[in-house]
Write an enzyme that holds these catalytic residues in place. Structure first.
Site: not given
Length: 365
Positions: A9, A11-12, A32, A101, A125, A193
């Protein structure tokens, strides 16, 4: 090639998917879902994986005209990343959840499923380069993510594509803007995150409870403060110690002992270490013969330092620094790169730090 584009979600990942489509590949997008409560995981530029992020990823996939799916990996993420993070801190170590991760989710669970479904590779990304199957640093040193990818094996890298490694982050945003992507100016996610408010100590306190203990000065052996849990500290930490000492010299965390709940602090001259012993390593390609010289990076944003790598205990490594380093914590990943004299940007492998070498131990050169 038939490619699965992991679309966060942001930009990369949006531009990475677009470049894969431009290259003529058969691309499918996947977002994910890593939290059971995704409504709460974005706060400004913090966090990721929220419903908002899923919608942003879907809009980009629609604009690219590619299929798009959401994979629920919340249980796997909790077990392999979040629970591991809590357990490592409880044991007095400092983990890197992004590295975990990548190892357990994006290039294990996702890649394995993708290959099982007939895809040839997973596109992400990440700002890193793959050249001839070798993992290298991004051309954008400020955004380089090779450190958190250093845990990947050669087999995993063979199923990965990193289209952004040869460009700067500014260029990535330009491409997104040129295509009219709404995420072109979207802020990057920061911090961890699953801790969107950035309060790691508070997050761990809610899971581990209050475990008070002493803060002890290494030079005098005197107690200079109290803490609510050793999990609130990391080796090398200077701020937030909550201590009172007689002199004005800054103190750093030197050691964490979770069994006795003791945090030991000391002055800068005591904080530097000449090397580390690690656990068993993983390699991104053929195993290099020991001993060898390399560069090592011990934190995601640390500067690399020249080192000598030799066999350690129990299948681990002994990594001796050319210059003593501060803030080297057990649990951190020591990522090894080719020496700068060779090229200095190829990742050789990594190993988790177990202990610092004793300062009185002579270093071989």
């Amino acid at each position: 090639m038939r490619l699965l584009a992991a679309m966060s979600g942001g930009v990369d990942s949006a531009v990475a998917a677009a470049l894969a489509v431009d290259a003529g590949h058969d691309v499918t997008g996947v977002h994910l879902a890593l939290s059971p409560d995704r409504q709460t995981l974005r706060s400004g530029a913090r966090g990721c994986c929220s419903v908002e992020d899923a919608h942003d990823a879907r809009r980009v996939a629609d604009e690219l005209g590619i299929p798009f799916y959401v994979w629920d990996l919340a249980d796997r993420f909790r077990e392999d990343v979040v629970d591991d993070f809590v357990a490592e801190y409880a044991a007095g170590r400092t983990p890197n959840p992004c590295l975990r991760c990548n190892e357990k989710i994006k290039f294990s669970a996702v890649l394995d499923r993708a290959l099982g479904l007939g895809f040839d590779a997973v596109v992400t990304g990440h700002h890193a380069r793959l050249e001839g199957g070798e993992l290298r640093r991004s051309v954008d040193a400020g955004k380089d993510q090779s450190y958190v990818l250093g845990v990947l094996t050669g087999e995993q890298l063979a199923g990965a594509m990193f289209p952004l490694g040869s460009m700067t982050k500014d260029r990535v945003r330009e491409i997104a803007a040129e295509r009219g992507f709404a995420v072109a100016a979207k802020p990057d996610s920061h911090d961890i995150c699953f801790i969107p408010d950035g309060d790691t100590r508070g997050f761990l306190n809610r899971r581990l409870g209050s475990l008070p203990g002493p803060v002890v000065d290494a030079a005098t052996g005197e107690q200079v403060g109290e803490h609510g849990g050793t999990y609130g500290f990391t080796v090398g930490q200077r701020r937030g110690l909550g201590i009172a000492v007689g002199d004005q010299r800054p103190r750093y965390v030197l050691a964490i002992e979770p069994v006795s709940r003791t945090v030991t602090v000391g002055t800068a001259d005591l904080a530097a270490v000449p090397g580390v012993r690690t656990g068993p390593p993983s390699w991104t390609g053929p195993v290099p013969p020991l001993p060898f010289t390399a560069e090592v990076q011990v934190r995601a944003h640390a500067a690399p330092v020249a080192c000598r790598v030799s066999a350690g205990d129990d299948g681990g490594l002994l990594i001796e620094f050319a210059e003593e380093q501060r803030g080297v914590a057990p649990g951190q990943s020591a990522v090894l790169y080719e020496p700068d004299a060779v090229r200095g940007d190829r990742v050789l492998g990594q190993s988790a730090v177990r202990t610092a070498c004793a300062t009185e131990e002579p270093l071989s050169r």
